[in-house]
Write a protein that holds these residues in place. Structure first.
Motif, short mmCIF file in Angstrom:
data_model
loop_
_atom_site.label_atom_id
_atom_site.label_comp_id
_atom_site.label_asym_id
_atom_site.label_seq_id
_atom_site.Cartn_x
_atom_site.Cartn_y
_atom_site.Cartn_z
N ARG A 101 -8.52 35.15 41.95
CA ARG A 101 -8.77 34.04 41.03
C ARG A 101 -9.15 34.56 39.66
NH1 ARG A 101 -11.54 31.47 45.71
NH2 ARG A 101 -9.83 30.30 46.64
N VAL A 107 -5.31 30.77 44.75
CA VAL A 107 -5.24 31.27 46.11
C VAL A 107 -5.19 30.10 47.07
CG1 VAL A 107 -6.34 32.65 47.89
CG2 VAL A 107 -6.54 33.31 45.49
N THR B 80 -13.62 25.49 47.42
CA THR B 80 -14.44 26.35 48.26
C THR B 80 -15.49 27.11 47.49
OG1 THR B 80 -12.51 27.74 48.22
CG2 THR B 80 -13.18 26.86 50.35
N GLN B 109 -7.41 25.66 50.15
CA GLN B 109 -8.73 25.97 49.64
C GLN B 109 -8.58 26.42 48.21
OE1 GLN B 109 -11.32 28.45 51.87
NE2 GLN B 109 -10.51 27.76 53.82
N TYR B 110 -9.52 26.02 47.39
CA TYR B 110 -9.34 26.26 45.97
C TYR B 110 -10.70 26.53 45.36
CZ TYR B 110 -7.30 25.41 41.35
OH TYR B 110 -6.85 25.55 40.07
N GLY B 111 -10.83 27.65 44.71
CA GLY B 111 -12.10 28.01 44.08
C GLY B 111 -12.22 27.39 42.71
#
Lengths: 344, 344
Positions: A101, A107, B80, B109-111
C-alpha cells in the motif's frame, strides 16, 4: 434523463455524464479533472466547477471503469488462507500488505475456498490484477500462471516450497525449521525424537515439510546414531495435550519438537502436569521464537525463523510489475537457527 | 487485428471480440455462454465452440466489466486494520470473511492508511462495493455514508462504539469488558486497581473504552468504597513489563486489569520475577479467555467476550443488500463476563 438524477429508493448512481451536464463541460474534461490528469491543460475555474458539480451530485470516479480504460489496474491480488497460521506468519502477511500500500498498490485479499488450482487462477484472472502474490495453499500450475499473465497480470509471484514454471518464486523451505530443531536435539544427545503434527486441517502445508526436515537430519546422522523419529498428532486444546502426555511413558521418547511455540507451551504444561520432568526426562523445542517462550519455566528453546521483510516482498512485486519481461527469478528465503534456552 | 492475438512482450489481453471471431459467433453469445446466462437459449455445440475458443485464447471474463454492465458488484469492502488486534478479534474477522464468501460475496480488504474519514469514504466508493463493513478505525461520518450509498453501496454497516447516521450499526461497547473486570476485582475486596494501557499505537480504540469501563464501575461503587483506578502504560515486551514490576511497591496497588490475556501473561511473569505474590499481594485479570490463560500458574482469571458469529454478520450484510431500504438497525453486541481462576 434531462434532469440530474435524484436519490430514489433504488439509489441511481450519478455518472460522469451528469457531472459534465451540470458543470457545462465535456465528459472528457470531467475525467481529466477528477483523475488529476496533468497532461491536459484545464483552467482552474473549470476544474473548480467540475469538482463542485461532482461534490453536489455525490459523484466519485469508478475505479473499475478507470482500469478498464487504462487497460490495467494497481491491484495486487493476495489469495488468502483461512488456516490459523499463527502470529509470526500473520504479522508477515500484514507487513507485506502495508508495504504494498505504501507503494500505492491496492491490495485485495481473496479467498479461494474449494477451488482447484486452474479454477482459482481463472477466478483471480477475472479481477484483472496487475500482480498476484500466491502464498502456496493453492499449488498454481504453469497453465494457471499463463492464464493470469494472458489476462494482464504482469507479475505472478509464488511463495512456497517449490517454484512454478513462469512465475517468480520465493522458495520458503519449511524443512529447514525441522532440520534445525533435530540438529539441536541430536547435539544435546537426544535419540528418540517426537514430532508434533497439528491435527488442525490446513496446517499440513507447514507441518509436513517440518516433519520431513527432522527425518532428513536424523537420517543424515546415520543409523550409527541410533536416533529415531516419532510423529505425534495433537490438536491445539488441553484435552488432546493431556491425552498425549498421559501416554508419554509408553512412547519412550527423550525429546519432542512441538511444531511451534504455542503447541510447545501447551504440550510442556501437559507433560509437567503429568509429572514428566522437562528437560530432564524430555527436552522440548518449539519454533517461531515468540515472546511467550521466554515467559515459560523452564524457558522454552525454539527455532528462530528469518522471514524476508514485507518491504522486500513489496519491492520485488513492484520491480516485476515494472519489468515483467525480466529474468524469472528464484529466491531462497527462510533461514532458521535454534535459540537454545532451558527446555532442551 | 485480422488474426487472433499472439502473446507478445506487452501481453496483449485477449478480448471477447477475439473469442467471438474465433468461434464464429456474436460477442453477445460469448458473454451469455461465459457468464452462464440461462435466460438465453444457446445450443450445446455453440456453447462448446465458445468455451473452446476462450480456452485456446486464454480468455477469461473481466469482473469489473461485468459489474459495470450489471451496475453493481458482489464486492463487500472490509476496510482493514494494521493494528495488532490479537487472536480473538482476528479470528472474528476471518470468520466474517469466510461466511461472506460462503454467501458468494467477494470480500475485498482495503487499508485506509493515512486517510481522513471523508477521503476514505470516497476511496472506498471508487471501488463500487455493494456493501461496506467498517470496523471503526475510521470514524465514518453521515456524509461518508451518503457518498457510499450514492455510488451504489446498498449496505453500509459499522462496527464500533457508536452508531453513524444512515448506517446500520453494530454497536460494540468495549467498556463492558473493563466494567466486568472491575466488578470482579471489587467483589474480591480489591480497592487499588491498576489498568494496563498498551503503549502500542492503534490499540487506543480498544484500550481507552476498556479503561473508561473500569472507571465507570469504580465510580458507580461510590467514594465510600475507597477504590481508585491507576492507568499503567506498558509495551508488549519484557523490558517494559520488568520496569513496571520493579516499581510496583511504590504504586500501592492490590490488583491489575492487564488489558488482555497476552499482556496479563507478560505482566504476571514480571511481577512473579520481581517477587510480588500473585494473587496474594496483587490480583491479575486479563481478557479474551485465550487457552494460554489456563496454562499459566496461577491460572489466569479473564474476561470472556461474546462476539457475534461471522455468519450472523454475513447474514446481516446479505439482508441489507437485498432490502437496502429497510429500517436502519442498531444491534448491541458484545456481552462480557468474568471467568474467575486462580490469579484474582
Amino acid at each position: 434523463m434531462s434532469q440530474p438524477p435524484k436519490q430514489s429508493a433504488d439509489h441511481p448512481v450519478p455518472t460522469s455524464t451528469d457531472v459534465a451536464r451540470l458543470a457545462g463541460v465535456s465528459r472528457a474534461t470531467v475525467s481529466y479533472v477528477l483523475n488529476n490528469t496533468s497532461a491536459v491543460r484545464i483552467s482552474e475555474p473549470t476544474r473548480r466547477r467540475v469538482r463542485e458539480a461532482a461534490e453536489e451530485l455525490g459523484y466519485v470516479p469508478h475505479a473499475a471503469a478507470r482500469s478498464l480504460r487504462a487497460g490495467h489496474s494497481r491491484m495486487v491480488l493476495l489469495p488468502t488462507s483461512h488456516v490459523p497460521v499463527g502470529p509470526l506468519y500473520s504479522r508477515f502477511l500484514n507487513e507485506v500488505q502495508w508495504a504494498l500500500r505504501a507503494l500505492d498498490y491496492t491490495v485485495v485479499q481473496y479467498g479461494s475456498l474449494g477451488l482447484g488450482a486452474d479454477e482459482a487462477a481463472r477466478a483471480w484472472a477475472e479481477l484483472r490484477p496487475v500482480a498476484v502474490l500466491s502464498l502456496g495453499e493453492i499449488a498454481l500450475s504453469a497453465h494457471g500462471v499463463q492464464v493470469l499473465k494472458r489476462s494482464g497480470a504482469k507479475a505472478v509471484i509464488t511463495l512456497g516450497p517449490q517454484r512454478v514454471e513462469g512465475a517468480h518464486a520465493l522458495v520458503m523451505d519449511q524443512r529447514a525449521i525441522g532440520s534445525a530443531a533435530a540438529r539441536h536435539l541430536l547435539e544435546r544427545g537426544r535419540r528418540a525424537i517426537g514430532v508434533v503434527v497439528p491435527a488442525e486441517p490446513g496446517l499440513e502445508l507447514f507441518s509436513r515439510p517440518r516433519l520431513a526436515g527432522v527425518r532428513r537430519t536424523v537420517t543424515t546422522a546415520g543409523e550409527a546414531s541410533g536416533a529415531r523419529v516419532e510423529p505425534l498428532t495433537m490438536a491445539y486444546d488441553e484435552e488432546s495435550a493431556a491425552r498425549l502426555a498421559a501416554g508419554w511413558g509408553a512412547l519412550g521418547l527423550d525429546a519432542v519438537y512441538a511444531y511451534n511455540d504455542e503447541y510447545a507451551q501447551l504440550l510442556m504444561r501437559a507433560l509437567q502436569d503429568a509429572g514428566v520432568d522437562v528437560p530432564g526426562e524430555c527436552a522440548v523445542v518449539g519454533a517461531d521464537d515468540l515472546l511467550l517462550g521466554k515467559l515459560l519455566r523452564p524457558r522454552l528453546s525454539t527455532v528462530h525463523i528469518e522471514l524476508p521483510t514485507g518491504r522486500e516482498i513489496a519491492e520485488l512485486v513492484d520491480r516485476v510489475v515494472r519489468d515483467p519481461d525480466g529474468e524469472v527469478e528464484r529466491h531462497d528465503l527462510m533461514a532458521a537457527h535454534t535459540v537454545p534456552r532451558e527446555s532442551s
